[in-house]
Design an enzyme around this catalytic site. Structure first.
Site: not given
Ligand code: UT7
Length: 329
Positions: A112, A256, A286
């Protein structure tokens, strides 16, 4: 010469609009979660067009807008993590397609941060006497996305953008970095064939998990998030260091487009409002290295970016790479 003139940008919008509701057909998710956690409402995907093709379309648009003929191009710098071929580079194929044959062409693999790395490299070559360089950033992330992984497939999208750049005497400063210790947080392993003489293959630890699927992006979202919220402000400050300029001198930051929450958190760290940032993640998702030039092209076409401004590009991603450029345009 001290800086770069961006003569024009161009972009290609892939034909398929994929909404958050569409993704519910692949994974258990919902529109509200995706919008509030990422800022994405929909994204674009190709309908089979190769990466080199979407890069070529963006390049042609940038050449036309800048009034540049292909034989004026001294170098083509491609940036992609989703090229169609192990070899040749995407840039080589774009060169064939636009008729810029003979000039050096190669791809940068900096994820990225690719466009920021590309601009920095262009700056170096322009300082050595080149007159016009074409930077092409194209990504078909849908081809390396795991549509069974809800934590990553909701982020990634396809897109392409290009810029024609030339030497100028305007202000330009940059910072690039990479920390390979973080490679395990974001990667896509390539399938490599075995050869017929292999006997008891050597297992070399590379810090990725052996059971991970090949040829798709694997992401530890939380770790990348932590890295990104620091990298964004830190790269801007590192680029400004020693220049006598501060964040207040920047009119617009084009980061980005990874996740709107990353940008909001970084804005707080930098002590600036969101009005200093241009974002289009809500409708583009993204698109890795294509995201910054694609946002630049959109901002330019809307009149949000115009000559006389000081703008900043900041990128961060797999590697973990990071970088920023601050320049007068
Ligand atoms: O280009 C550079 C590369 N990438 C990035 O910059 C990504 C950086 N990271 C992020 O943007 C975020 O960490 C994500 C969008 C990937 C995830 O968001 P988050 O707020 O960190 O969510 P999390 O991983 O803490 O998950 C929270 C909850 C979990 O459920 P529990 O364990 O709390 O019950 C996940 O299983 O949300 C759940 N979850 C979802 N729920 C519905 C994870 N993905 C999804 C989804 N829909 N798509």
């Amino acid at each position: 010469m001290t800086g770069i003139d961006i003569l024009a940008t161009g972009s290609y919008t892939p034909p398929l609009t994929i909404t958050n509701d569409d993704l519910t057909k692949c994974v258990e998710t919902n529109d509200e979660w995706i919008r509030t956690r990422t800022g994405i409402s929909c994204r674009r995907m190709t309908n089979g067009e190769p990466t080199w093709y979407i890069g070529t379309m963006a390049a042609k648009a940038a050449l036309e807008k800048s009034g540049t003929s292909p034989d004026e191009i001294d170098m083509i710098i491609g940036t992609t993590v989703s090229g169609d071929y192990h070899t040749p580079s995407m840039a080589a194929i774009v060169g064939r397609e636009i008729g810029a044959v003979g000039c050096p062409a190669f791809d940068i693999s900096a994820a990225c941060s690719g466009f920021v790395y590309g601009m920095d490299m262009a700056h170096k070559y322009l300082s050595c006497g080149m007159k016009k360089i074409l930077i092409v950033s194209a990504e078909r992330l849908s081809a390396i996305t795991n549509f069974e992984d809800r934590s990553s497939c909701i982020l990634f999208a396809d897109g392409a953008a290009a810029a024609v750049v030339a030497p100028s005497d305007k202000f330009f400063t940059s910072y690039l970095g990479c920390d390979g210790m973080g490679m395990r947080y974001l990667y896509a392993k390539k399938t490599m064939r075995t050869h017929p003489f292999m006997d008891d293959p050597v297992a070399i630890e590379d810090y990725t998990l052996p059971d991970d699927p090949y040829d798709v992006l694997i992401q530890d979202g939380k770790e990348v998030y932590k890295f990104a919220t620091k990298a964004l402000p830190n790269t801007v400050l590192a680029a400004l260091e020693g220049t006598g300029r501060t964040v207040d001198d920047i009119d617009l930051i084009i980061p980005h487009q990874a996740n709107i929450r990353i940008i909001e958190t970084a804005a707080k760290h930098l002590g600036v409002g969101m009005d200093k940032f241009f974002t289009n993640i809500d409708h583009c998702g993204n698109t890795s290295s294509a995201s910054i030039p694609n946002a630049l092209d959109e901002a330019w076409s809307k009149g949000i970016v115009h000559p006389g401004m000081t703008i900043c590009f900041t990128g961060f991603g797999a590697g973990l790479t990071q970088g920023a450029i601050v320049m007068d345009i």
